[in-house]
Structure formats: C-alpha cells, structure tokens
Scaffold this active site. Sequence first.
Site, PDB file in Angstrom:
ATOM      1  CG  PHE A  14      -1.578   1.217   1.628  1.00  0.00           C
ATOM      2  CD1 PHE A  14      -2.175   2.058   0.688  1.00  0.00           C
ATOM      3  CD2 PHE A  14      -1.626   1.595   2.971  1.00  0.00           C
ATOM      4  CE1 PHE A  14      -2.791   3.251   1.077  1.00  0.00           C
ATOM      5  CE2 PHE A  14      -2.235   2.776   3.366  1.00  0.00           C
ATOM      6  CZ  PHE A  14      -2.815   3.610   2.420  1.00  0.00           C
ATOM      7  CE1 TYR A 160       3.873  -3.946  12.717  1.00  0.00           C
ATOM      8  CE2 TYR A 160       2.566  -2.491  14.109  1.00  0.00           C
ATOM      9  CZ  TYR A 160       3.240  -2.733  12.928  1.00  0.00           C
ATOM     10  OH  TYR A 160       3.270  -1.754  11.951  1.00  0.00           O
ATOM     11  CG  ASN A 189      -4.962   3.387  11.524  1.00  0.00           C
ATOM     12  OD1 ASN A 189      -5.206   3.113  10.362  1.00  0.00           O
ATOM     13  ND2 ASN A 189      -5.298   2.616  12.535  1.00  0.00           N
ATOM     14  NE  ARG A 225      -5.591   1.939  17.264  1.00  0.00           N
ATOM     15  CZ  ARG A 225      -5.906   1.646  18.534  1.00  0.00           C
ATOM     16  NH1 ARG A 225      -6.097   2.619  19.410  1.00  0.00           N
ATOM     17  NH2 ARG A 225      -5.998   0.400  18.931  1.00  0.00           N
TER      18      ARG A 225
HETATM   19  N1  LIG Z   1      -0.422   1.149   6.824  1.00  0.00           N
HETATM   20  C1  LIG Z   1      -0.341   1.613   8.063  1.00  0.00           C
HETATM   21  O1  LIG Z   1      -1.321   2.133   8.634  1.00  0.00           O
HETATM   22  C2  LIG Z   1       0.957   1.523   8.827  1.00  0.00           C
HETATM   23  C3  LIG Z   1       1.035   2.078  10.117  1.00  0.00           C
HETATM   24  C4  LIG Z   1       2.228   2.000  10.823  1.00  0.00           C
HETATM   25  C5  LIG Z   1       3.337   1.407  10.240  1.00  0.00           C
HETATM   26  N2  LIG Z   1       3.237   0.866   8.990  1.00  0.00           N
HETATM   27  C6  LIG Z   1       4.415   0.209   8.433  1.00  0.00           C
HETATM   28  O2  LIG Z   1       4.620   0.668   7.104  1.00  0.00           O
HETATM   29  C7  LIG Z   1       5.166  -0.378   6.303  1.00  0.00           C
HETATM   30  C8  LIG Z   1       4.352  -0.572   5.045  1.00  0.00           C
HETATM   31  O3  LIG Z   1       3.001  -0.836   5.384  1.00  0.00           O
HETATM   32  P1  LIG Z   1       1.870  -1.073   4.288  1.00  0.00           P
HETATM   33  O4  LIG Z   1       0.617  -0.575   4.887  1.00  0.00           O
HETATM   34  O5  LIG Z   1       2.306  -0.583   2.967  1.00  0.00           O
HETATM   35  O6  LIG Z   1       1.809  -2.671   4.296  1.00  0.00           O
HETATM   36  P2  LIG Z   1       1.558  -3.693   3.089  1.00  0.00           P
HETATM   37  O7  LIG Z   1       1.278  -5.009   3.713  1.00  0.00           O
HETATM   38  O8  LIG Z   1       0.564  -3.133   2.138  1.00  0.00           O
HETATM   39  O9  LIG Z   1       2.970  -3.717   2.368  1.00  0.00           O
HETATM   40  C9  LIG Z   1       4.066  -4.448   2.856  1.00  0.00           C
HETATM   41  C10 LIG Z   1       4.737  -5.129   1.677  1.00  0.00           C
HETATM   42  O10 LIG Z   1       5.857  -5.874   2.199  1.00  0.00           O
HETATM   43  C11 LIG Z   1       5.907  -7.135   1.547  1.00  0.00           C
HETATM   44  N3  LIG Z   1       6.577  -8.073   2.466  1.00  0.00           N
HETATM   45  C12 LIG Z   1       6.083  -8.576   3.624  1.00  0.00           C
HETATM   46  N4  LIG Z   1       6.981  -9.401   4.191  1.00  0.00           N
HETATM   47  C13 LIG Z   1       8.067  -9.411   3.387  1.00  0.00           C
HETATM   48  C14 LIG Z   1       9.318 -10.060   3.433  1.00  0.00           C
HETATM   49  N5  LIG Z   1       9.622 -10.897   4.422  1.00  0.00           N
HETATM   50  N6  LIG Z   1      10.201  -9.842   2.427  1.00  0.00           N
HETATM   51  C15 LIG Z   1       9.901  -9.010   1.401  1.00  0.00           C
HETATM   52  N7  LIG Z   1       8.718  -8.362   1.303  1.00  0.00           N
HETATM   53  C16 LIG Z   1       7.818  -8.559   2.272  1.00  0.00           C
HETATM   54  C17 LIG Z   1       4.459  -7.494   1.258  1.00  0.00           C
HETATM   55  O11 LIG Z   1       4.315  -8.399   0.172  1.00  0.00           O
HETATM   56  C18 LIG Z   1       3.833  -6.125   0.968  1.00  0.00           C
HETATM   57  O12 LIG Z   1       3.810  -5.867  -0.420  1.00  0.00           O
HETATM   58  C19 LIG Z   1       5.229  -1.604   7.214  1.00  0.00           C
HETATM   59  O13 LIG Z   1       6.519  -1.698   7.743  1.00  0.00           O
HETATM   60  C20 LIG Z   1       4.230  -1.288   8.312  1.00  0.00           C
HETATM   61  O14 LIG Z   1       4.546  -1.963   9.515  1.00  0.00           O
HETATM   62  C21 LIG Z   1       2.078   0.915   8.270  1.00  0.00           C
END
Ligand SMILES: NC(=O)c1ccc[n+]([C@@H]2O[C@H](COP(=O)([O-])OP(=O)(O)OC[C@H]3O[C@@H](n4cnc5c(N)ncnc54)[C@H](O)[C@@H]3O)[C@@H](O)[C@H]2O)c1
Length: 331
Positions: A14, A160, A189, A225
């Site tokens: 995302f 987490y 969020n 949040r």
């Molecule tokens: N979306 C939110 O609200 C939010 C909030 C706080 C932190 N984050 C952090 O932001 C980052 C991105 O979040 P997002 O919402 O885009 O998540 P997402 O799940 O949409 O994207 C994460 C991507 O990482 C890939 N991935 C997962 N495990 C992997 C691995 N072992 N090796 C290689 N690729 C891998 C997945 O295929 C996915 O495409 C994450 O680290 C998440 O913890 C997101």
Amino acid sequence: MRYKNWLITGGAGFIGVNLIERILRIAPQANIRVLDNLSVGTEEDLRGVCKFRKVKSDEIKGGSVGVELMVGDIKDYGTAFAVSKGIDIVIHLAANTGVAPSVDDPRADMETNIIGTFNMLESAKQNGITKFIFASSGAPLGEVDPPIHEGKVPKPVSPYGASKLAGEGYCCAYFRTFGLKTVSLRFGNVYGPRSKHKSSVVAKFFKSALKGEPLEIYGDGNQTRDFIFIDDLVRAVLLAAASEVGGEVFQIATYKETTVNEIAEKIKDIVERRTGIIARIVYGQCRAGDVRRNYSDISKAEKMLGFKPLYDLEAGIEKTFDYFLNGTGKE
Ligand SMILES: NC(=O)c1ccc[n+]([C@@H]2O[C@H](COP(=O)([O-])OP(=O)(O)OC[C@H]3O[C@@H](n4cnc5c(N)ncnc54)[C@H](O)[C@@H]3O)[C@@H](O)[C@H]2O)c1
C-alpha cells in the site's frame, strides 16, 4: 530529490506503490529497485503505478535502470545484500504489518521485522549506502498516556510493537556506530487509495459497507487512533529522505485523536449519501494487543523535517471513498 538510486522494500504494498508513484512524478529519471516477496502486494499493484522489469539477484551488478522488481525475502541475507548494490537510499517498508498477525504468530513477526530489518541495515552498511528510512509505528509506545511522542519511554503491548521497537534500536545503533543515516518514522494509522488489501479500519469499513455488510468494531468503539492520509504520509517520507538527519525517531501522524466510532459513522454516512447503501455498525470482542488511546504529538517532525499534514479527515475520507467506489478498490 537528493538521491537517484532508491531501494524500496515492500514496494508492492500500500505505502510502497503510493510512494513510487510520487517519486516518479517528481523525478521521472529516478532509479527504483523494489524488493518484495509478494506475500501481500502484487505485480499488478506495482504495474498500477509504473512500468518495471523483473530482476534476479545474480543479475544485479550495480544500481537499477528505471524501476526493477526483485521478488525475494528480507529474511534472506544473500537477497538483502544483492538487492542493495548500487543504491543510495533505502526505504524499508517490508514487514509483518499489524498487531493481530503478531499475536497469532509472534515468531514469524520477529523473524520478518527484526531479522529482516537487521539484514537490510547490515546490507546497507556493507554496500556503503548513505540513508535508511525505517517504517516504524506508534505500536512501540504501547499503553502510555497520549499524545505519544519521541520522549516517552516505549512500553510495547503487542509483539508487533516490540519488533518495531527492536528495529528502531538497530537503526539508532547503525547510525551511532557505523554512520548510516537512519531515520525511524512512527506512522499513524495510514489510509487512502490503493489500500484494497488492507485490513486496517478505514479500508475494512469501506469494503464492508460497499458490500452491504455490517461495519464490525472490536470493543466499544471508544478506542482512538491518529488517522493520516497517504499523500501526507508519503510527503513525510520524502522530507525525511531529503533531510540530513540521522539516528532520529519521528512521530508521523496528524496530532488528532479520533475514535473508531467516529470513523465508522463517517464512513457509514458517506457511503449512504453517495450510494444509498445503508450500513449497520455492530460491536464484537476487543482484540488482544490493541491499545486504548493512541494519537501523536508531531511537533518534532514539524520542527526538524518541516512536516505538516495537509489533509483533514473529511477530505482524506472522500478521496479514499472515490478509490473504493471506482472499482479498483473492490475485492
Ligand atoms: N499502513 C499503516 O497504517 C501503517 C502504520 C504503521 C506502520 N506501517 C508500516 O509501514 C510499512 C508498510 O506498510 P503497508 O501498509 O504498505 O503494508 P503492506 O502489507 O501493504 O505492504 C508491505 C509489503 O511488504 C511485503 N513483504 C512482507 N513481508 C516481506 C518479506 N519478508 N520480504 C519481502 N517483502 C515482504 C508485502 O508483500 C507487501 O507488499 C510496514 O513496515 C508497516 O509496519 C504501516
């Protein structure tokens, strides 16, 4: 843009695809390599924002030309090392995301978020990379009096939160010991377009409402949040990337506290107003690992990065609704 050669782990997810779309809009000549194991994001998602070619680790000799996708796992050091060749800046997004999966399987969460992050940092160091942005979260803080900020002692509630805190710790150490300019960004969020696969609250409520299913709230809905629109989040990442800062942590959110009940009502209202679909709100069990109140004081990011969110919840929710309604957001 200070850097030409970018590595974005989790770049098919995302936040990743939204970030890539923005980088290429600002700097069409940027070279971007994506490392993603496609466990969540897909090639189709990436294709939605750019043209790319797939590469294997033994084909990588230096920086990428245009956008490249390497399908691989951050838990594998050989992969992490190969993909880091010829790179100036890493945006490390790949992770086990979210509290619930970490409660179900804390070991898997630890392996991806701690070992995976360590692999990316060590590869960055070995390849002489200048800058490293780490996607953290509010979760390391845990159950503390809000608003949360960088000066509070972290007390994670969920696995987490613990694994993201470990990532922040390694980022700090890699700056202080090895001079790699790391920045940990604690995202609020995040919501917005291209989030169809997310199970976070805004995406989940839109998907349910448009299918005519009830919006299920865990607990009484008074938990809070800090909801940040994706365009603001991406801007914060790029500000951190452009800054000279290293070894720092920043809260990246809006400084606004919103209850899950308020979000559910807003989504129910917009869906009803614009489609005529009437969604019900129902209440289920609280989830283990969830904190009660969570919003962020973003003064440090304002001061040191010049970050200010531009979207209020109304504007962000309208844009997100357009995405979920126009087809691309439907499952
Ligand atoms: N979306 C939110 O609200 C939010 C909030 C706080 C932190 N984050 C952090 O932001 C980052 C991105 O979040 P997002 O919402 O885009 O998540 P997402 O799940 O949409 O994207 C994460 C991507 O990482 C890939 N991935 C997962 N495990 C992997 C691995 N072992 N090796 C290689 N690729 C891998 C997945 O295929 C996915 O495409 C994450 O680290 C998440 O913890 C997101």
